[in-house]
Design an enzyme around this catalytic site. Structure first.
Site, mmCIF file in Angstrom:
data_model
loop_
_atom_site.group_PDB
_atom_site.id
_atom_site.type_symbol
_atom_site.label_atom_id
_atom_site.label_comp_id
_atom_site.label_asym_id
_atom_site.label_seq_id
_atom_site.Cartn_x
_atom_site.Cartn_y
_atom_site.Cartn_z
ATOM 1 N N GLN A 1 -38.091 -5.393 10.217
ATOM 2 C CA GLN A 1 -38.087 -4.203 11.067
ATOM 3 C C GLN A 1 -37.275 -3.130 10.345
ATOM 4 O OE1 GLN A 1 -39.417 -3.969 14.800
ATOM 5 N NE2 GLN A 1 -40.695 -4.852 13.205
ATOM 6 N N ASP B 1 -34.947 -7.312 12.690
ATOM 7 C CA ASP B 1 -35.515 -8.658 12.570
ATOM 8 C C ASP B 1 -36.262 -8.974 11.264
ATOM 9 O OD1 ASP B 1 -34.972 -8.120 15.207
ATOM 10 O OD2 ASP B 1 -36.970 -8.561 15.940
ATOM 11 N N SER C 1 -41.935 -6.627 15.750
ATOM 12 C CA SER C 1 -41.859 -7.876 14.976
ATOM 13 C C SER C 1 -43.132 -8.701 15.010
ATOM 14 C CB SER C 1 -40.694 -8.716 15.489
ATOM 15 O OG SER C 1 -39.500 -8.145 15.038
ATOM 16 N N ARG D 1 -44.288 -9.422 23.166
ATOM 17 C CA ARG D 1 -44.127 -9.089 21.741
ATOM 18 C C ARG D 1 -43.760 -10.272 20.848
ATOM 19 N NH1 ARG D 1 -40.039 -6.390 24.584
ATOM 20 N NH2 ARG D 1 -37.935 -7.218 24.297
ATOM 21 N N GLU E 1 -37.184 -13.054 23.143
ATOM 22 C CA GLU E 1 -37.845 -12.382 22.028
ATOM 23 C C GLU E 1 -38.000 -13.354 20.865
ATOM 24 O OE1 GLU E 1 -36.337 -7.914 22.356
ATOM 25 O OE2 GLU E 1 -34.733 -9.153 21.572
ATOM 26 N N TRP F 1 -32.396 1.636 8.051
ATOM 27 C CA TRP F 1 -32.109 0.577 9.041
ATOM 28 C C TRP F 1 -32.997 -0.656 8.869
ATOM 29 C CZ3 TRP F 1 -29.321 -0.643 13.499
ATOM 30 C CH2 TRP F 1 -29.913 -1.576 14.364
#
Ligand code: FRU
Length: 493
Positions: A54, A38, A98, A166, A222, A35
């Site tokens: 990510q 970001d 991230s 974050r 985000e 997978w």
């Protein structure tokens, strides 16, 4: 090196070898295995571009976040490096979320990222806490900083949630010192972006709130990125849980940019906002400043609401968008495909002033799945046509389309017939400026995606498609009478 990182590196090395290159995008970065979400740490370091991402190598679904890693000389041909980080410390055991990267004066690369850890709540429930952390390395191997975490809940302004804090974007300031911008949930008010400063990367002070949601654009924000471009201040951000606003913003996760200036006290004054991408799949973009001074953006070419519907056994999931050169012109963020893409073009196939009326036509030599295509559409005679469309990734059963309705000033990307068997979003529309039915369009097709650059890059629509690679036809369609010119190049890496 920790055992979790060693395991991840061994696993990806072994499994990635089993993925044939033709099963991946040709020039869009995809997960090495498992997978990807970001883009992280998008930077130019030691003579090449670095992209981290990510990453959950063990599954094609989101899971404990690692940082994947790839490098490139031209942002189009990527070479995988071993995973850079695994969740292996008390402060990031639940994931290395991230973040960003810079090069230090001593030549090392610094990564700044969000660590997620668990805390026991008052009722005995487990809550996930987010803090900002550092790692230093040589471009391949990284060591997490002994002083981690470097920004914690103690550094939050009033009302800030330590559960949603974050995605630090870090930069070195010209006059010395560092800044980073971090997303935070202002409880009850939605997302906001916080600016911190530091002299040594280890100790940080809150400088100011750069932007606040106040319930307008979704809930939590985000992945901030903040820079000056063409004399304007630009904030890029991604919002969760958006409600639609006309054709500008859509339901679900979306991206937006704020454009503004700084006031005498150094505060940010935001004058306008608009979506960054109007298609289906685009989120969490990050930018890099190239050595020749271009601001280049790459986003995750996916959509959180649809990304868990693929077949679980696919060996990789998640790809990045095309790198896009950014400008600010006439109060808008303009995106153009990275100019290096032109080096991948073969011979042009071109047709001028093709007339088309009430039906579909194809043109010899116009086909393929890795394609750069420029189209100029106009009315054939004075009268406006109802609709013009380009259909690609096409065979007898499939196609994906981009269409233009000048009477309504609407463009649409439509992947309903792409072979999808899921009840997901297949279409997105956007408003478009045009001159009495004249419209310029540049379509970039890679094996599993389309990115439509409209006009001179005023709007972009991105979408992924899963259509079998043998569906290679391209056709044009008109309802009414239109005329178009087209130039197409096959792109080869
Ligand atoms: C955005 C995001 C980030 C977070 C990461 C976790 O897509 O939710 O805010 O750091 O993904 O994978």
């Amino acid at each position: 090196m920790s055992q979790p990182l060693r395991d991840a590196r061994r696993y990806e090395e072994e499994k990635a070898r089993l993925i044939p290159p033709q099963d991946r995008p040709a020039f869009h970065l995809s997960a090495r295995v498992g997978w990807m979400n970001d883009p992280n740490g998008f930077s130019f370091h030691d003579g090449q571009y670095h992209m981290f991402y990510q990453y959950h190598p063990y599954d094609s679904r989101w899971g404990p976040m690692h940082w994947g890693h790839a490098v490139s000389a031209d942002l189009l041909r990527w070479r995988y490096l071993p995973a850079a980080m695994a969740p292996d410390m008390p402060y990031d055991r639940e994931g290395c979320f991230s973040g960003s990267a810079i090069t230090l004066q001593d030549g090392r690369q610094a990564l700044m990222y969000t660590g997620v850890s668990e805390e026991l709540g008052p009722g005995g429930e487990l809550k996930k806490i987010q803090t900002q952390n550092l790692a230093f390395g040589d471009g391949v191997d990284y060591r997490k900083f002994e002083g981690n975490p470097v920004i914690t809940a103690a550094d939050l302004p009033e009302g800030g949630s330590r559960f949603d804090f974050r995605d630090p974007k870090l930069w070195a300031c010209e006059g010395g010192g560092y800044r980073c911008i971090v997303a935070n949930d202002h409880i009850g008010e939605g997302g906001r972006m916080l600016l911190y400063r530091s002299d040594d990367l280890a100790h940080w002070t809150l400088e100011r709130v750069v932007a606040e949601n106040r319930g307008r654009l979704g809930l939590m924000w985000e992945c901030p990125d903040l820079f000056t471009l063409d004399g304007r201040e630009v904030l890029l951000a991604s919002a969760q849980d958006m409600l639609p606003v006309g054709f500008e913003y859509h339901n679900g996760n979306g991206t937006f940019c704020l454009l503004g200036h700084r006031d005498a006290a150094g505060g940010y004054v935001w004058e306008r906002d608009h979506a960054i991408d109007y298609g289906i799949d685009f989120y969490a973009p990050q930018t890099v400043l190239t050595p020749d001074g271009r601001r280049v953006m790459i986003g995750w070419m996916q959509n959180w609401d649809t990304c868990n519907l693929h077949v679980k056994s696919t060996p990789w999931f998640g790809q990045m968008s095309l790198p896009r050169e950014l400008r600010v012109e006439n109060g808008r963020l303009i995106q153009r495909p990275l100019r290096e893409l032109e080096a991948l073009r073969g011979e042009a196939v071109a047709y001028r002033n093709v007339e088309i009326e009430d039906g579909e036509l194809s043109l010899p030599g116009i086909l393929g799945r890795t394609v750069d295509m420029e189209i100029e559409i106009e009315p054939a005679e004075g009268e406006l046509f109802n609709r013009f469309a380009v259909r690609f990734a096409k065979d007898a059963e499939h196609h994906t389309g981009f269409s233009f309705r000048p009477r309504e000033s609407v463009v649409k990307v439509d992947r309903k017939f792409s072979g999808s068997r899921r009840a997901i979003i297949h279409q997105r529309r956007a408003k478009v400026d045009h001159d009495h039915g004249r419209l310029k369009l540049r379509l970039i097709l890679d094996r599993f995606s389309v990115e439509a650059f409209i006009g001179d890059g005023e709007k972009v629509m991105s979408a992924t498609i899963g259509t079998d690679a043998n569906a290679r036809d391209i056709a044009f369609f008109a309802d009414g009478k239109a005329r178009f010119s087209v130039r197409m190049w096959t792109l080869t890496v």
